[in-house]
Design a protein around this motif. Structure first.
Motif, PDB file in Angstrom:
ATOM      1  N   PHE A 128       0.838  -1.203   0.000  1.00 28.92           N
ATOM      2  CA  PHE A 128       0.000   0.000   0.000  1.00 28.92           C
ATOM      3  C   PHE A 128       0.873   1.253   0.000  1.00 28.92           C
ATOM      4  O   PHE A 128       0.655   2.180  -0.787  1.00 28.92           O
ATOM      5  N   LEU A 129       1.877   1.284   0.879  1.00 26.70           N
ATOM      6  CA  LEU A 129       2.762   2.447   0.951  1.00 26.70           C
ATOM      7  C   LEU A 129       3.529   2.646  -0.350  1.00 26.70           C
ATOM      8  O   LEU A 129       3.639   3.779  -0.843  1.00 26.70           O
ATOM      9  N   ARG A 130       4.063   1.568  -0.912  1.00 26.47           N
ATOM     10  CA  ARG A 130       4.796   1.682  -2.182  1.00 26.47           C
ATOM     11  C   ARG A 130       3.910   2.296  -3.267  1.00 26.47           C
ATOM     12  O   ARG A 130       4.354   3.183  -4.006  1.00 26.47           O
ATOM     13  N   ALA A 131       2.693   1.804  -3.355  1.00 30.67           N
ATOM     14  CA  ALA A 131       1.784   2.307  -4.394  1.00 30.67           C
ATOM     15  C   ALA A 131       1.483   3.790  -4.195  1.00 30.67           C
ATOM     16  O   ALA A 131       1.430   4.558  -5.157  1.00 30.67           O
ATOM     17  N   ARG A 132       1.278   4.214  -2.951  1.00 26.48           N
ATOM     18  CA  ARG A 132       0.974   5.621  -2.713  1.00 26.48           C
ATOM     19  C   ARG A 132       2.199   6.492  -2.980  1.00 26.48           C
ATOM     20  O   ARG A 132       2.098   7.539  -3.594  1.00 26.48           O
ATOM     21  N   PHE A 133       3.379   6.091  -2.482  1.00 27.86           N
ATOM     22  CA  PHE A 133       4.580   6.886  -2.729  1.00 27.86           C
ATOM     23  C   PHE A 133       4.893   6.962  -4.221  1.00 27.86           C
ATOM     24  O   PHE A 133       5.359   7.995  -4.711  1.00 27.86           O
ATOM     25  N   ALA A 134       4.642   5.885  -4.944  1.00 33.31           N
ATOM     26  CA  ALA A 134       4.923   5.871  -6.389  1.00 33.31           C
ATOM     27  C   ALA A 134       4.061   6.871  -7.149  1.00 33.31           C
ATOM     28  O   ALA A 134       4.392   7.231  -8.278  1.00 33.31           O
ATOM     29  N   GLU A 135       2.999   7.358  -6.518  1.00 33.07           N
ATOM     30  CA  GLU A 135       2.155   8.354  -7.169  1.00 33.07           C
ATOM     31  C   GLU A 135       2.814   9.735  -7.215  1.00 33.07           C
ATOM     32  O   GLU A 135       2.422  10.574  -8.021  1.00 33.07           O
ATOM     33  N   PHE A 136       3.821   9.971  -6.356  1.00 37.49           N
ATOM     34  CA  PHE A 136       4.476  11.277  -6.393  1.00 37.49           C
ATOM     35  C   PHE A 136       6.000  11.207  -6.325  1.00 37.49           C
ATOM     36  O   PHE A 136       6.666  12.240  -6.304  1.00 37.49           O
ATOM     37  N   VAL A 137       6.546   9.998  -6.343  1.00 38.23           N
ATOM     38  CA  VAL A 137       8.001   9.809  -6.381  1.00 38.23           C
ATOM     39  C   VAL A 137       8.314   8.920  -7.576  1.00 38.23           C
ATOM     40  O   VAL A 137       7.752   7.835  -7.703  1.00 38.23           O
ATOM     41  N   ASP A 138       9.207   9.378  -8.449  1.00 32.15           N
ATOM     42  CA  ASP A 138       9.503   8.648  -9.689  1.00 32.15           C
ATOM     43  C   ASP A 138      10.526   7.531  -9.519  1.00 32.15           C
ATOM     44  O   ASP A 138      10.468   6.528 -10.208  1.00 32.15           O
ATOM     45  N   ASP A 139      11.467   7.697  -8.622  1.00 35.38           N
ATOM     46  CA  ASP A 139      12.558   6.739  -8.470  1.00 35.38           C
ATOM     47  C   ASP A 139      12.121   5.541  -7.625  1.00 35.38           C
ATOM     48  O   ASP A 139      11.693   5.704  -6.486  1.00 35.38           O
ATOM     49  N   GLU A 140      12.258   4.334  -8.192  1.00 34.37           N
ATOM     50  CA  GLU A 140      11.809   3.111  -7.508  1.00 34.37           C
ATOM     51  C   GLU A 140      12.541   2.876  -6.184  1.00 34.37           C
ATOM     52  O   GLU A 140      11.930   2.472  -5.195  1.00 34.37           O
TER      53      GLU A 140
END
Length: 181
Positions: free
Chosen positions: A127-139
């Protein structure tokens, strides 16, 4: 004559979770549980085959509430930063935190509980990865922020450190602001 009133299964589970939070799995015993509910132990066997069945249902309830509730409250299009904050507040609420900490302690001595905790934590991290990926580009940055956020929420409850003139709540808010920037 009216049928006897039975203590609902949910009350047995909820009180069992309170006992788990207070004293670990060893504290969850049928006699004391029935006494806390003000009923005879016979009612327990109406709902559960044995203590092991109760413990499994308690873990099911904890998992549903600590993961399912967060996912149920998430809506597509929600602000991802607010979703991360809300997830932390729900997952580590005053009610769920003591249960979560007790499950973590229990998992150190029980492989099945450890496997369940791993599944729950993996869902939380996803869940956290998916939300952060919405505004952070670097994996790699997404993974680091997810881990730091989750670690902050858990670790905060084990730290006894002072923060100089700042209250802990202010330091936590600053840390969250950095992670959500």
């Amino acid at each position: 004559m009216a049928p006897p009133t039975r203590t609902p299964r949910s009350r047995w589970i909820e009180e069992g979770l309170r006992m788990l939070a207070e004293g670990g799995p060893e504290a969850v015993r049928i006699e004391p549980l029935a006494a806390r509910l003000g009923v005879s132990r016979g009612g327990f066997y109406w709902h559960f085959d044995d203590r092991g069945a109760l413990l499994e249902e308690m873990l099911d309830s904890w998992e549903r509430e600590s993961v399912g509730r967060v996912l149920d409250r998430y809506q597509e299009g929600d602000d991802p930063r607010e979703s991360v904050r809300r997830a932390g507040a729900l997952t580590f609420s005053d009610r769920l935190l003591p249960i979560d900490l007790a499950v973590r302690d229990w998992s150190r001595r029980d492989a099945a509980v450890a496997a369940r905790l791993r599944r729950v934590d993996n869902q939380r991290m996803d869940f956290l990865r998916a939300r952060f990926a919405e505004f952070v580009d670097d994996e790699a940055e997404v993974e680091a922020r997810a881990m730091l956020s989750f670690s902050l929420l858990i670790g905060n409850h084990f730290m006894a450190a002072d923060h100089g003139p700042r209250p802990r709540s202010e330091v936590l808010e600053l840390a969250a602001a950095h992670l959500l920037a």
